[in-house]
Design a protein around this motif. Structure first.
Motif, PDB file in Angstrom:
ATOM      1  N   ALA A  85     -43.518  19.453 -42.134  1.00  0.00           N
ATOM      2  CA  ALA A  85     -44.585  18.457 -42.048  1.00  0.00           C
ATOM      3  C   ALA A  85     -45.403  18.397 -43.329  1.00  0.00           C
ATOM      4  N   ILE A  86     -45.173  19.321 -44.275  1.00  0.00           N
ATOM      5  CA  ILE A  86     -45.934  19.290 -45.528  1.00  0.00           C
ATOM      6  C   ILE A  86     -45.317  18.229 -46.437  1.00  0.00           C
ATOM      7  N   PRO A  87     -46.128  17.267 -46.916  1.00  0.00           N
ATOM      8  CA  PRO A  87     -45.562  16.176 -47.719  1.00  0.00           C
ATOM      9  C   PRO A  87     -44.945  16.702 -49.009  1.00  0.00           C
ATOM     10  N   ARG A  88     -43.912  15.988 -49.477  1.00  0.00           N
ATOM     11  CA  ARG A  88     -43.229  16.373 -50.723  1.00  0.00           C
ATOM     12  C   ARG A  88     -44.205  16.514 -51.876  1.00  0.00           C
TER      13      ARG A  88
ATOM     14  N   LEU B 193     -47.852  21.971 -61.793  1.00  0.00           N
ATOM     15  CA  LEU B 193     -48.814  22.959 -62.302  1.00  0.00           C
ATOM     16  C   LEU B 193     -48.100  24.193 -62.836  1.00  0.00           C
ATOM     17  N   GLY B 194     -46.775  24.220 -62.661  1.00  0.00           N
ATOM     18  CA  GLY B 194     -45.999  25.345 -63.159  1.00  0.00           C
ATOM     19  C   GLY B 194     -46.041  26.565 -62.251  1.00  0.00           C
ATOM     20  N   LEU B 195     -46.398  26.375 -60.954  1.00  0.00           N
ATOM     21  CA  LEU B 195     -46.438  27.528 -60.038  1.00  0.00           C
ATOM     22  C   LEU B 195     -45.018  27.942 -59.671  1.00  0.00           C
ATOM     23  N   SER B 196     -44.795  29.229 -59.534  1.00  0.00           N
ATOM     24  CA  SER B 196     -43.474  29.713 -59.136  1.00  0.00           C
ATOM     25  C   SER B 196     -43.280  29.451 -57.644  1.00  0.00           C
ATOM     26  N   TYR B 197     -42.026  29.671 -57.164  1.00  0.00           N
ATOM     27  CA  TYR B 197     -41.722  29.426 -55.757  1.00  0.00           C
ATOM     28  C   TYR B 197     -42.646  30.221 -54.852  1.00  0.00           C
ATOM     29  N   TRP B 198     -42.800  31.522 -55.155  1.00  0.00           N
ATOM     30  CA  TRP B 198     -43.575  32.369 -54.251  1.00  0.00           C
ATOM     31  C   TRP B 198     -45.050  32.001 -54.276  1.00  0.00           C
ATOM     32  N   ARG B 199     -45.575  31.650 -55.491  1.00  0.00           N
ATOM     33  CA  ARG B 199     -47.001  31.273 -55.542  1.00  0.00           C
ATOM     34  C   ARG B 199     -47.211  29.965 -54.812  1.00  0.00           C
ATOM     35  N   THR B 200     -46.260  29.011 -54.992  1.00  0.00           N
ATOM     36  CA  THR B 200     -46.361  27.740 -54.270  1.00  0.00           C
ATOM     37  C   THR B 200     -46.386  27.996 -52.767  1.00  0.00           C
ATOM     38  N   THR B 201     -45.434  28.827 -52.320  1.00  0.00           N
ATOM     39  CA  THR B 201     -45.332  29.098 -50.892  1.00  0.00           C
ATOM     40  C   THR B 201     -46.603  29.759 -50.364  1.00  0.00           C
ATOM     41  N   ARG B 202     -47.078  30.758 -51.123  1.00  0.00           N
ATOM     42  CA  ARG B 202     -48.175  31.569 -50.610  1.00  0.00           C
ATOM     43  C   ARG B 202     -49.516  30.840 -50.676  1.00  0.00           C
ATOM     44  N   LYS B 203     -49.724  30.087 -51.767  1.00  0.00           N
ATOM     45  CA  LYS B 203     -51.044  29.491 -51.987  1.00  0.00           C
ATOM     46  C   LYS B 203     -51.139  28.055 -51.472  1.00  0.00           C
TER      47      LYS B 203
ATOM     48  N   ILE C 131     -48.220  26.036 -49.622  1.00  0.00           N
ATOM     49  CA  ILE C 131     -47.449  25.563 -48.466  1.00  0.00           C
ATOM     50  C   ILE C 131     -47.838  26.300 -47.192  1.00  0.00           C
ATOM     51  N   LEU C 132     -47.745  27.624 -47.196  1.00  0.00           N
ATOM     52  CA  LEU C 132     -47.959  28.363 -45.947  1.00  0.00           C
ATOM     53  C   LEU C 132     -49.348  28.142 -45.342  1.00  0.00           C
ATOM     54  N   PRO C 133     -50.436  28.161 -46.141  1.00  0.00           N
ATOM     55  CA  PRO C 133     -51.746  27.971 -45.509  1.00  0.00           C
ATOM     56  C   PRO C 133     -51.835  26.655 -44.735  1.00  0.00           C
ATOM     57  N   GLN C 134     -51.197  25.609 -45.283  1.00  0.00           N
ATOM     58  CA  GLN C 134     -51.249  24.318 -44.574  1.00  0.00           C
ATOM     59  C   GLN C 134     -50.293  24.324 -43.388  1.00  0.00           C
TER      60      GLN C 134
END
Lengths: 391, 377
Positions: free
Chosen positions: B267-270, B279-289, B291-294
């Motif tokens: 459900a998280i928009p592309r 912003l140059g975030l890595s996969y894990w930072r994207t996920t943690r900061k 995607i997952l909170p939303q």
């Protein structure tokens, strides 16, 4: 240095490193999982040899040596494990099919009652849903089983209706005596269902071609119900009933259901029907009120509104969660093992205890449930694709 | 010429006129009107109401008489119960220690009792919105779980060691439920991320694992944990049976949680992923900061459904021989002196589970309202 080359090269390097990294992660995961599986299997092999337990499915051909309380096919303690497990599988199917049928019927009643305009009915139905949904299923099973076990013996059996007895030996009720005419009735029923399906198909084709509508519902009902009744009347209307009667310490005649079966079926139906009731309510409420009003303003009769406007749209919401409730019911029927209804799990459990071949026994259980679950999913997905929005 | 009335005065005048208006006719308000609308709106409805009332009048008074009027609470004596006309709640008075604490040594019952109190306080604090921050919840749970384990297991501070095989009743139910959720949620997140991964091997492994576990009954997983799993350990190794069962429950519910969390991830928009990438975030930072909170916020109501199911299905551990609240009650009412009063015993336990599950589901609805507050756009 990373920034020395032209941008195109840096991009290629970055992409390359991404692809390489992703490949490395995948290969590493696959290797770790494979190594883990290998380690576990070799441990198991070593342990089995050490404990002197045979492995493989050869035991299925051996004599089981234990009886199963309820069977649908010929069975005795002399039969093989394979045969005994099949008996358990049939019992699982039997309680699941009956459970799904009763839970669906009761669930529809409960769901419709919850949106009733009659306050009393709606409240009662809400109480039913909350009570049975919020109590553990196993507790309900244990409770009903204790109730059945504490009933009086057959001599003082409860006798609520003519031909129905409840005792600590289970539920006994009257059934019609089987005659060839009943076989003809079954055949007539099949013919009736086939004919009404054909009628529906023909009527839809005709409507699409010419726009003229043909009544389908009442002729179909007449075919499905009328043909068997006609066959019954033609066959001389055999009405002999096999009434259970007390002979000595137990009942003779009629159909007997064990206390385990009655307790399991009652609990499964009560528990799952509460969930189905909520699903049906959500489905009915999901049809916007404007849809009914629009249909009324077109001059459709109430029956037609229900059949053509409300039910098709509600089904779209109802079918997917209903599928998972059916799957839950089949899987929950495995709780039978606690009270000893001989379903697949409890029969296989006895086999495990006798042979010590726990791995094989559990592999068999899991494979069977996997097959049942996948079959129900496939069937319900097919049905869902029929009721879902097209395009 | 009088000045034109100010808007405020006009409003006041209109309000005064509205107050002075006649009340609606009696037949349009009040209890009578309500009854006509909700109970007697048509012939069919009237018949239905009358039939229901008749049925209730037939069923409810005897039940109330049995439960309250002729019932015995005290003294806990089967002879007194036998003479009474109603329910024998005395069975609970007599057997409550066995029901609540199972096989736990009688003299040490204060330990599980204290553990349950601690647990209830921790749960209550967790449900309270003020405490919703990692700085509060993580130390709170770490401390209370450690204290509960020390209290139950013993071995230090001069407490005698009580083997997990002797744990039982409410504390066991509480341990099973908590372990299922705390093991299942992280596993669910990992499996859901795996199923959404762009790496085919990881995706395939996650899909196979999730679908396999979801297709088989919990009973078979518990059998695996209790009977089969020891065979797969290297010879000489041993893992406590209760721990094995807890891991089995955690894996089972982890797969159900995973499917709910996957819904949230989808459900998280592309644009969120793209913005993080730009912003140059890595996969894990994207996920943690990002995607997952939303995603987790969206799926909390769905997760609560499975958490309630985990609470009810914690009873299944009795099939592999653990002594939770249900099993302890079964053992308590199997006493030949009290077997006639099994209904009272089971009804009481049913009420305990009902209160737990019902409170969880009401709380989940409240949670849904709280979470909707921030998203009114």
């Amino acid at each position: 240095m990373a920034h020395d080359g032209p941008p195109r090269q840096a991009l290629a390097a970055a992409l390359g490193s991404l692809v390489v990294r992703s490949l490395a992660v995948q290969v590493a995961t696959a290797v770790v999982v494979a190594a883990l599986v290998y380690l576990l299997v070799s441990n198991a092999a070593e342990n089995l040899v050490r404990q002197g337990i045979a492995s493989g499915f050869g035991f299925l051909r051996h004599e089981a040596g234990y009886d199963v309380g309820e069977t649908w096919i010929q069975h005795s303690a002399r039969n093989t494990y394979a045969h005994t497990l099949f008996v358990g599988f049939l019992n699982t199917l039997y309680v699941s099919v009956l459970g799904i049928a009763f839970a669906t019927l009761l669930g529809i009643v409960v769901g419709v009652a919850r949106v009733s305009r009659n306050w009393l009915i709606a409240r009662l139905s809400a109480v039913y849903v909350e009570v049975f949904r919020n109590t553990p299923l196993l507790l309900q099973i244990v409770f009903w089983y204790t109730v059945m076990r504490q009933l009086p013996p057959p001599r003082q059996a409860l006798h609520p209706f003519e031909g129905v007895f409840l005792s600590n030996r289970g539920l006994v009720h009257a059934i019609p005596v089987w005659t060839p005419v009943h076989g003809w009735m079954l055949a007539a029923l099949l013919v009736g269902v086939g004919a009404s399906l054909a009628l529906g198909y023909w009527s839809r084709r005709r409507r699409e071609a010419t726009g003229a509508s043909t009544p389908v519902l009442w002729p179909s009902l007449a075919l499905v119900l009328g043909l068997p009744v006609g066959a019954w009347l033609l066959g001389g209307a055999p009405s002999a009933v096999d009434l259970p009667a007390l002979r000595g310490f137990n009942f003779r005649g009629g159909a007997t259901h064990s206390p385990e079966f009655v307790a399991l079926l009652t609990s499964l139906v009560a528990y799952i029907s509460a969930f189905i009731g909520e699903i049906v309510r959500a489905g009915i409420q999901a049809v916007a009120i404007g849809q009914r009003e629009a249909a009324r303003s077109l001059g459709l009769r109430e029956g037609l509104i229900l059949r053509l406007i409300v039910i098709p749209q509600a089904l779209r919401v109802i079918v997917p969660p209903l599928t998972s409730q059916y799957l839950n019911l089949v899987k929950d029927s495995s709780l039978a093992v606690w009270i000893g209804y001989p379903d697949l799990v409890s029969v296989a459990n006895t086999a495990i205890n006798q042979t010590g071949q726990a791995v094989e026994g559990i592999v068999i259980m899991m494979t069977v449930y996997l097959t049942i679950s996948l079959s129900i999913s496939l069937f319900m997905n097919w049905y869902n694709s029929r009721v879902a929005l097209r395009g | 010429m009088p000045a034109a009335p100010s808007p405020a005065a006009a409003l006041a005048e209109r309000r005064a006129r509205a107050r002075a208006a006649l009340p609606p006719p009696v037949e349009r308000v009040g209890a009578l009107r309500w009854m006509r609308d909700n109970l007697f709106s048509s012939l069919a409805n009237t018949l239905l109401t009358l039939l229901t009332v008749a049925a209730l009048a037939l069923v409810v008074p005897p039940i109330l008489m049995w439960a309250f009027v002729g019932s015995v609470w005290y003294p806990p004596d089967p002879e007194v119960c036998r003479a009474a006309t109603g329910a024998c709640w005395a069975v609970i008075v007599e057997k409550h220690r066995v029901m609540f604490f199972g096989l736990y040594p009688y003299a040490e019952h204060w330990r599980p009792f204290l553990a349950v109190i601690l647990y209830v306080v921790a749960v209550a604090l967790t449900c309270w919105r003020r405490c919703w921050s990692w700085q509060v919840l993580v130390p709170l749970w770490a401390a209370s779980l450690a204290a509960i384990v020390v209290l139950m297991l013993g071995g230090i501070f001069g407490l005698t060691v009580i083997d997990t095989g002797q744990w039982g009743g409410v504390p066991l139910t509480m341990v099973v439920f908590t372990a299922t959720v705390t093991l299942g949620l992280p596993l669910g997140v990992v499996l859901a991320l795996g199923r959404r991964s762009e790496m085919p091997v990881i995706r395939l492994l996650s899909v196979l694992f999730i679908e396999f576990i979801r297709a088989v009954p919990l009973v078979t997983i518990l059998f695996c944990a209790a009977v089969v799993f020891p065979l797969f350990l290297p010879p000489g190794w041993n893992v406590d049976k209760m721990v094995r069962v807890l891991i089995g429950m955690g894996i089972f519910y982890g797969c159900y949680f995973a499917e709910v969390i996957r819904g949230g991830l989808q459900a998280i928009p592309r644009g969120q992923y793209e913005a993080a990438a730009s912003l140059g975030l890595s996969y894990w930072r994207t996920t943690r900061k990002i995607i997952l909170p939303q995603a987790l916020r969206i799926v909390i109501p769905g997760l609560m459904n499975h958490i309630i199911s985990a609470f009810k299905n914690s009873t299944l551990v009795i099939i592999v021989g653990l002594f939770d609240l249900l099993n302890a009650t079964g053992a308590a009412v199997a006493d030949p002196l009290w077997i006639r009063y099994y209904t009272e015993g089971y009804l009481f336990v049913a009420a305990v589970y009902f209160v737990g599950a019902f409170a969880l589901s009401k709380y989940s609805q409240q949670l849904e309202r709280w979470l909707a507050e921030g998203r009114r756009y």
